[in-house]
Design a protein around this motif. Structure first.
Motif, PDB file in Angstrom:
ATOM      1  N   PRO A   1       0.847  -1.196   0.000  1.00 25.20           N
ATOM      2  CA  PRO A   1       0.000   0.000   0.000  1.00 25.20           C
ATOM      3  C   PRO A   1       0.880   1.244   0.000  1.00 25.20           C
TER       4      PRO A   1
ATOM      5  N   ALA B   1       0.745   3.819   1.621  1.00 30.95           N
ATOM      6  CA  ALA B   1       1.022   4.305   2.971  1.00 30.95           C
ATOM      7  C   ALA B   1       2.220   3.609   3.605  1.00 30.95           C
ATOM      8  N   ASP B   2       2.593   2.423   3.088  1.00 24.99           N
ATOM      9  CA  ASP B   2       3.713   1.664   3.659  1.00 24.99           C
ATOM     10  C   ASP B   2       5.036   1.925   2.951  1.00 24.99           C
ATOM     11  N   HIS B   3       5.033   2.668   1.846  1.00 20.29           N
ATOM     12  CA  HIS B   3       6.251   2.875   1.070  1.00 20.29           C
ATOM     13  C   HIS B   3       7.331   3.598   1.870  1.00 20.29           C
ATOM     14  N   THR B   4       6.948   4.593   2.633  1.00 30.20           N
ATOM     15  CA  THR B   4       7.938   5.356   3.391  1.00 30.20           C
ATOM     16  C   THR B   4       8.655   4.468   4.396  1.00 30.20           C
ATOM     17  N   GLU B   5       7.894   3.659   5.132  1.00 33.30           N
ATOM     18  CA  GLU B   5       8.505   2.774   6.128  1.00 33.30           C
ATOM     19  C   GLU B   5       9.394   1.734   5.457  1.00 33.30           C
TER      20      GLU B   5
END
Length: 284
Positions: A32, A34-38
């Motif tokens: 997702p 939203a998980d790319h940064t982490e």
């Protein structure tokens, strides 16, 4: 003879020779947004942790190029570290990524790793790290056959799939500077979808093979399939079209009765084959 000879060619100093290592996260694009940064933020720390676990802090302190690529990373270091990068760092990275997966709440990370060696320009500028060795490393890490190998493996058991250039294999592995036996590597013809001009001999090594990579014995041969080359069904990588492979098959140079072999089609189809070995199959 009169007149001057035109200065058509100019010579210069040969760039520094470096070992180039490129990392790419498997299935990063499927996460997702939203998980790319982490996922991007953990790449460097996980690689650093693996280098420290492999007692290769000297690489951390002396690497000549270091670039993050969003879903991966590239670094260059002295070629003297190539043996340790293969026999110590790769298994350490497998352990680190497995540990990372086991911690609750962490996004699982799997990596494809490419290792090459060659002249790379270092001049202190913003575009340091140019050279054929780096281009080759970025192509190899995207090789269709390496993506297929990681697709076949169990994602909870195999976290690292590595591919090394033919030069690295010949110099380091066959030269026995590396502790890994040459039979721990599988010769393939590397091609990249959308890069028709790239085709190179390379060698795949999986520190912790699982699932389809361990399938033995193979299914009974059909009347059309010789016993020494039984194909193991293999899912296509998600970016490849799912269609029968009708083109000429490029086979490996390694005999399939000595372990696992890979058939790589020009159109991108890949199959893994196994044959009856002359000696017990062992993954160390």
């Amino acid at each position: 003879m009169t007149g001057s000879i035109p200065d058509t060619f100019t010579s210069g100093l040969r760039p520094e020779e470096l070992a180039v290592v490129v990392f790419d996260q498997v299935d990063y694009s499927k996460l997702p947004a939203a998980d790319h940064t982490e996922a991007s933020a953990v790449t460097g720390p996980l690689i650093e942790q693996a280098l420290r676990r492999a007692s290769l802090t000297a690489v951390l302190e002396s690497w000549r190029i270091f670039r993050e690529t969003g879903d991966g990373l590239v670094f260059g270091c002295a070629p003297a570290y190539l043996p340790q990068l293969l026999d110590r760092f790769l298994p350490a990275l497998e352990e680190v990524l497995a540990d990372h997966r086991s911690r609750a709440g962490r996004i699982p990370v799997r990596m494809r790793v490419a290792v090459t060696c060659g002249p790379v320009s270092i001049d202190g500028g913003p575009v340091d790290g140019n050279g054929a060795a780096r281009v080759e490393a970025h192509r190899l890490v995207d090789a269709s056959v390496l993506k297929a190998v990681m697709t076949v493996a169990n994602p909870e058991a195999t976290h690292v799939g590595a591919i090394v250039s033919d030069r690295v294999y010949q110099d380091v592995v066959l030269g026995r500077y590396c502790k890994l036996h040459p039979d721990r590597f599988l010769r393939v013809t590397a091609t990249v979808t959308g890069k028709k001009d790239f085709r190179a001999a390379a060698w795949i090594h999986v520190p912790a093979p699982s699932a389809g990579l361990l399938a033995f014995p193979p299914a009974p041969p059909t009347t059309d399939t010789p016993p020494e080359a039984v194909a193991l069904p293999l899912p296509e990588p998600d970016e490849l079209p799912v269609r029968p492979v009708e083109s000429t098959i490029i086979t490996t140079d390694q005999r399939v009765n000595q372990g696992m072999a890979v058939n790589h089609g020009i159109t991108g189809g890949v199959s893994l084959s196994f044959g009856k070995p002359d000696r017990p199959v062992r993954w160390r």
